[in-house]
Write a protein that holds these residues in place. Structure first.
Motif, PDB file in Angstrom:
ATOM      1  N   GLY A 102      -1.758 -36.321   7.386  1.00 53.01           N
ATOM      2  CA  GLY A 102      -1.639 -35.733   6.058  1.00 53.01           C
ATOM      3  C   GLY A 102      -0.223 -35.275   5.825  1.00 53.01           C
ATOM      4  O   GLY A 102       0.704 -35.695   6.533  1.00 53.01           O
ATOM      5  N   SER A 104      -6.466 -32.002   0.616  1.00 53.45           N
ATOM      6  CA  SER A 104      -5.681 -33.214   0.371  1.00 53.45           C
ATOM      7  C   SER A 104      -6.455 -34.423   0.874  1.00 53.45           C
ATOM      8  O   SER A 104      -7.316 -34.322   1.743  1.00 53.45           O
ATOM      9  CB  SER A 104      -4.331 -33.132   1.076  1.00 53.45           C
ATOM     10  OG  SER A 104      -4.509 -32.994   2.465  1.00 53.45           O
ATOM     11  N   TYR A 162      -4.293 -29.384   2.865  1.00 51.92           N
ATOM     12  CA  TYR A 162      -4.434 -28.955   1.475  1.00 51.92           C
ATOM     13  C   TYR A 162      -3.252 -29.440   0.645  1.00 51.92           C
ATOM     14  O   TYR A 162      -2.151 -29.650   1.163  1.00 51.92           O
ATOM     15  CB  TYR A 162      -4.528 -27.419   1.389  1.00 51.92           C
ATOM     16  CG  TYR A 162      -5.757 -26.861   2.033  1.00 51.92           C
ATOM     17  CD1 TYR A 162      -6.941 -26.749   1.311  1.00 51.92           C
ATOM     18  CD2 TYR A 162      -5.751 -26.461   3.366  1.00 51.92           C
ATOM     19  CE1 TYR A 162      -8.091 -26.236   1.917  1.00 51.92           C
ATOM     20  CE2 TYR A 162      -6.886 -25.960   3.971  1.00 51.92           C
ATOM     21  CZ  TYR A 162      -8.053 -25.848   3.241  1.00 51.92           C
ATOM     22  OH  TYR A 162      -9.189 -25.360   3.831  1.00 51.92           O
ATOM     23  N   GLU A 163      -3.503 -29.607  -0.650  1.00 50.15           N
ATOM     24  CA  GLU A 163      -2.432 -29.991  -1.557  1.00 50.15           C
ATOM     25  C   GLU A 163      -1.482 -28.804  -1.761  1.00 50.15           C
ATOM     26  O   GLU A 163      -1.926 -27.657  -1.862  1.00 50.15           O
ATOM     27  CB  GLU A 163      -3.013 -30.415  -2.915  1.00 50.15           C
ATOM     28  CG  GLU A 163      -3.893 -31.652  -2.855  1.00 50.15           C
ATOM     29  CD  GLU A 163      -4.532 -31.979  -4.199  1.00 50.15           C
ATOM     30  OE1 GLU A 163      -4.314 -31.192  -5.166  1.00 50.15           O
ATOM     31  OE2 GLU A 163      -5.239 -32.989  -4.287  1.00 50.15           O
TER      32      GLU A 163
END
Length: 489
Positions: free
Chosen positions: A309, A95, A73-74
């Motif tokens: 990521g 993300s 996730y961002e």
């Protein structure tokens, strides 16, 4: 004196204006909760969202900002005011998966090569010895009894009416056990001082227990209640042997001495809490034959890079693992920082039909046991010296049990009157342990030696979860089950 008054005023002011806020993290697309995300309230301070995505933090200024990060996730930076405007529900965006981009620029990363670099960097990345950890520990225990049967075969010197009463009381016990919700929650907050992986001392600042005492059942507890029911209808002036099969397990049992053993239910042995804490901390260490070290054994496991990521601002590989040999039992994912080659997170569970200890003597001794659940998550965070320490440890274990055996009460006299019956019990147990570390600092050997662990600690018995007990404390947000727990009078 002026300084003391001013300092006291500041404390009073802080206690008046400091508040708590509880919010929930969800996936924006799927609208599902996001567990075990990092909520940073300072560079090295913060909490973790629970299994259901909830977290609680303290603040004294609505403009205070937090940083939320979770692999996949961002990152999101929000103020307390922002969280309130979102009605306490924070959505995180997925993300962009960078795996294809890395493949194009550098070629496909080799999982075995990454694991080799992880192992080479272990001594540099981790240091467990001589540390003080600020900890919050929670255990959740469930017992589900599927079968519970008592059948009296023979009862010499017991009148028929008495025998009916015994059977009625035993049936009432069976119904009570089967219909009860057997769950227990124990929380404690304090400090753990480590000398090395095998030597720690703990200091408990606060401890609570949620338990319905009338539904407090274990195999030993049920047998004790059963003994008491039967003893009430025997000659209370006599003592009895209690035999199971060929073995005598109690030589001098009577209603009198059975009722005399009482323990202080408002205290807990620190040695027991020490063992629990040490076990969890060892679970998150890398040493020969440790849990995590075995997962890094390339002779036991096959690895594959599944995704790349960012996690806490670091480029991170997600590497899946499955057993390649029978000795290996687990499957899951390892998160590895591309910058330091430190393991920052591990998720694991039993692979397919693999299990832990197993015993099947059902036909011989009437006993069967199978440790069939072992799963969890271990998360590490980097401190100011670039050393990684455990931030959150979640370990869940479960087992199936079956016990079926004959029991006999034999009077200690020349008459040797007997009451014999069959006892069968079957069910599942589930134990979940969580350890949140909210701060750490190095200590010296003299510091460790100076700490004196007490023998016992007070424990506050609760009939329902009371959130105010943990106000202004960095703790794990309770589950919805725990929040809804209530002892019915």
């Amino acid at each position: 004196m002026t300084f003391k008054i001013t300092f006291l005023s500041l404390l009073v002011s802080f206690s008046i204006f400091s508040q708590n806020i509880t919010a929930r993290l969800i996936d924006k697309k799927m609208q599902q909760p996001i567990p075990f995300a990092s909520i940073k309230t300072g560079e090295y301070d913060g909490v973790i969202s629970n299994d259901e995505g909830f977290f609680t933090i303290q603040y004294s200024d609505e403009n205070k900002t937090i940083i939320i990060s979770c692999m996949g996730y961002e990152n999101k930076t929000l103020s307390i005011k922002d969280i309130k405007l979102l009605d306490l529900v924070i959505e995180l965006n997925e993300s962009i998966n960078q795996l294809d981009e890395i493949y194009i620029s550098n070629g496909a990363p080799n999982a075995d090569s990454i694991i080799a670099k992880v192992k080479a960097k272990l001594a540099e990345n981790y240091n467990f010895d001589l540390n003080q950890y600020n900890i919050f520990h929670r255990t959740t225990d469930h017992v589900d009894f599927k079968t519970l049967e008592f059948e009296i075969d023979k009862a010499s010197d017991v009148k028929r009416k008495q025998l009916e009463n015994v059977n009625n009381n035993l049936n009432a016990l069976v119904n009570q056990v089967k219909n009860s919700n057997m769950v227990q929650f124990v929380d404690f907050k304090g400090k753990a001082y480590t000398l090395d992986r095998d030597s720690i001392k703990i200091e408990v600042e606060k401890a609570t227990e949620l338990l319905d005492a009338k539904n407090n059942f274990s195999i030993d507890n049920i047998q004790e209640k059963m003994q008491t029911i039967i003893l009430k209808y025997l000659d209370t002036t006599k003592t009895y042997k209690l035999k199971t099969g060929l073995f005598t397990i109690e030589d001098s049992l009577s209603l009198k001495n059975n009722d005399s053993i009482k323990k202080n239910e408002h205290e807990r042995q620190l040695s027991y809490l020490n063992i629990q804490t040490k076990s969890l901390l060892k679970h998150a260490q890398f040493y020969e034959d440790s849990f995590l070290n075995n997962i890094l054994n390339t002779n036991w496991y096959d690895y594959e890079v599944k995704a790349i990521g960012t996690n806490n601002g670091e480029l991170t590989y997600i590497i899946s693992f499955i057993p390649k040999k029978g000795k290996a039992k687990y499957t899951g994912e390892i998160y590895v920082s591309d910058n330091t080659y430190a393991v920052t997170r591990t998720n694991y569970e039993y692979y397919k039909n693999r299990h832990g200890e197993k015993l099947n003597l059902r036909l011989v001794l009437g006993v069967k046991y199978n440790a069939n659940v072992s799963e969890g998550t271990i998360i590490f965070e980097k401190d100011s010296s670039n050393t990684y320490h455990p931030k959150y440890i979640n370990r869940t274990t479960g087992s199936y049990f079956f016990v079926s055996r004959p029991l006999k009460f034999i009077e200690n006299s020349s008459n040797r009157y007997k009451v014999s019956f069959d006892f069968t019990i079957e069910g599942d147990t589930n134990n979940k342990e969580e350890l949140l570390i909210t701060g750490n600092k190095p200590i010296t050997l003299l510091d460790f030696q100076a700490e004196k662990q007490a023998k016992k600690t007070p424990i506050l018995k609760l009939n329902t979860y009371e959130k105010t007990i943990w106000d202004n404390e960095s703790v794990l947000e309770p589950s919805l089950e725990m929040k809804g727990f209530k002892v019915e009078n």
